[in-house]
Design an enzyme around this catalytic site. Sequence first.
Site, PDB file in Angstrom:
ATOM      1  N   ASP A 216      -2.671   4.240  -7.509  1.00 13.91           N
ATOM      2  CA  ASP A 216      -3.790   4.848  -8.147  1.00 13.91           C
ATOM      3  C   ASP A 216      -3.514   5.572  -9.265  1.00 13.91           C
ATOM      4  O   ASP A 216      -2.228   6.178  -9.433  1.00 13.91           O
ATOM      5  CB  ASP A 216      -4.475   6.058  -7.033  1.00 13.91           C
ATOM      6  CG  ASP A 216      -5.731   6.640  -7.524  1.00 13.91           C
ATOM      7  OD1 ASP A 216      -6.559   5.943  -7.716  1.00 13.91           O
ATOM      8  OD2 ASP A 216      -5.855   7.889  -7.827  1.00 13.91           O
ATOM      9  N   GLU A 269      13.865  -3.732  -0.881  1.00 12.33           N
ATOM     10  CA  GLU A 269      14.512  -3.553   0.823  1.00 12.33           C
ATOM     11  C   GLU A 269      14.026  -4.288   1.879  1.00 12.33           C
ATOM     12  O   GLU A 269      14.459  -4.313   2.933  1.00 12.33           O
ATOM     13  CB  GLU A 269      14.699  -1.987   1.116  1.00 12.33           C
ATOM     14  CG  GLU A 269      15.387  -1.123   0.073  1.00 12.33           C
ATOM     15  CD  GLU A 269      15.198   0.257   0.218  1.00 12.33           C
ATOM     16  OE1 GLU A 269      14.867   0.644   1.345  1.00 12.33           O
ATOM     17  OE2 GLU A 269      15.830   1.220  -0.474  1.00 12.33           O
TER      18      GLU A 269
HETATM   19  C1  NOJ Z   1      -9.103   5.938  -9.172  1.00 12.68           C
HETATM   20  C2  NOJ Z   1      -9.991   5.985  -8.076  1.00 12.68           C
HETATM   21  O1  NOJ Z   1     -10.056   4.460  -7.791  1.00 12.68           O
HETATM   22  C3  NOJ Z   1     -11.030   6.811  -8.008  1.00 12.68           C
HETATM   23  O2  NOJ Z   1     -11.965   6.520  -6.715  1.00 12.68           O
HETATM   24  C4  NOJ Z   1     -10.625   8.099  -7.926  1.00 12.68           C
HETATM   25  O3  NOJ Z   1     -11.378   9.142  -7.877  1.00 12.68           O
HETATM   26  C5  NOJ Z   1      -9.261   8.542  -8.896  1.00 12.68           C
HETATM   27  N1  NOJ Z   1      -8.699   7.393  -9.248  1.00 12.68           N
HETATM   28  C6  NOJ Z   1      -8.805   9.602  -8.728  1.00 12.68           C
HETATM   29  O4  NOJ Z   1      -7.912   9.508  -7.696  1.00 12.68           O
END
Ligand code: NOJ
Length: 564
Positions: A216, A269
């Site tokens: 993310d 790993e």
């Molecule tokens: C991207 C994620 O896909 C989204 O759902 C989220 O709100 C933001 N990153 C923050 O984590």
Amino acid sequence: MTTVLETPDAVTLTDDPTWWRQAAVYQIYPRSFADSDGDGVGDLRGVTAKVPYLRELGVDAVWLSPFYPSALADGGYDVDDYRDVDPRLGTLADFDEMVAALHAAGLRVVVDLVPNHTSDRHAWFREALASPKGSAARARYLFRDGLGEHGELPPSDWTSTFGGPGWEPVGDGQWYMHFFAKEQPDLDWTNPEVREDFLATLRFWSDRGVDGFRVDVAHGLVKDVAADAADLPTQAELDARTTLDGQHPLWDRDEVHEVYAGWRAVFEEYRPARTAVAEAWVAPTRRARYASSAGLGQAFNFDLLEADPDARSFREIISRNLRAAEESGSSTTWVFSNHDVVRHATRYGLPPRGDDTTKAGTAWLLSGGAEPVVDVARGLRLARAATLAMLALPGSAYLYQGEELGLQEVPDIPHAERQDPSYFRNPGVDAGRDGCRVPLPWTTSGPSHGFGEAGAHLPQPAWFAAYAVEAQDGDPASTLTLYRRALALRHELQTGERLEWLEVDGAGGAGADVLAFERPNGWRVVLNLGSGAVDLPGSEVLLASGPLGADGRLPGETAVWLRA
Ligand code: NOJ
């Protein structure tokens, strides 16, 4: 010394370290997939119960959006504990059982990792709040002194991605920075302790048999946030600053790749090496480093998702991304829908945006004001056609739960039932992302259309019944059948990661609305995004997204797979 750990179920899954290159990956948003215990929230046992469905669908892997303990300030992307399961979704034992069932069915498992920010309930953040200014506990986050005599003003005018201020006061003159909701404090990735801890998290899940990670906000981790508020740039200065030189204070900094080099060592790993895909909203030219085999290995390309269904743009996007993949040594990733955007069966039914830039977000997030009228039938027709063509492209295909049902966005969730912070932080402007997160309809009747024994945490409209798995199963014309056939054939036909463009004749210049290509083994694909019919460049029709014309030609808004 590096230990090579055996995957416990290597018997059923091969050790092929390249399994991800052309995989079809199905995104599960766990809270909205299947609810095994009738509390209205989907859970891990629900996923396990649906393994036969996933197997029959024919995907190669699942990616699970966060299932970690969370107060759900941002749908689970606010993580309280990276090494546990939210009790509402199950236990670690349920997780192990789910992974074993998926692996036994030949499906790989990718989990979501949220390293940019923790939740405000994470043990580290609680400790930071309980600790004084200047403490080691605060140094894991981006705490800064506020401006004004007593720090009563934010350190800068930065705004959050979800709208509203990007700083939150903690009552002692200090403020912490957050890219997203205030419940998502950003970590300070220049802090070695933060880096070490995430290596432990990668090992924790890899040891449990997880095959890969979706990362993310991969381009946001490392930031250059001056210690003194007086030295911070303004939001206008940030916005004016290029993000193309690796030196922007907040986004896509070169140092982030040091972090991923460390992760790569952990991935190696394991056997097969663990994989990762970066969610990095960076310029196309800057994706290669995220996708490099010295880094995360693959990066999302959202170009098709952001484009209107137009043959010229699709062709340019495809060519560009295949070239980029060749240069980085990775494979590219195709996505039309995910948990953050309006479902593509709905987007494609919206009126064209034209050159009106004020509608730039319309294809993404329906405006909270006057709703444009959606042509549902056209949206579905185009979505089926575009997806069939996409599934034949070289690279990996990421599918979002429900798109195999042709599910539409739910635009009219009542205010009181909304959950998404992007809706609440942008009143009247942003409809938020709840509309694509409504629990799936499995059956045509029942309390939550078979999602669970009781209700659903986001309300399902009555029209969901027509999209239920039960309604589509066995129907040769259904979208579910189209996806199943396409995914099964894709396995048979999958070949080298290249394509050749074909020219197709169409009456009245319809050829300009057409995309046609051939893979190295003679697998031919035509996507007709126009309205006129075009000739088929092949005689053996393998699969079509809709009926062909009585004259054997390919009608508008239809795609076909062929052999010459
Ligand atoms: C991207 C994620 O896909 C989204 O759902 C989220 O709100 C933001 N990153 C923050 O984590």
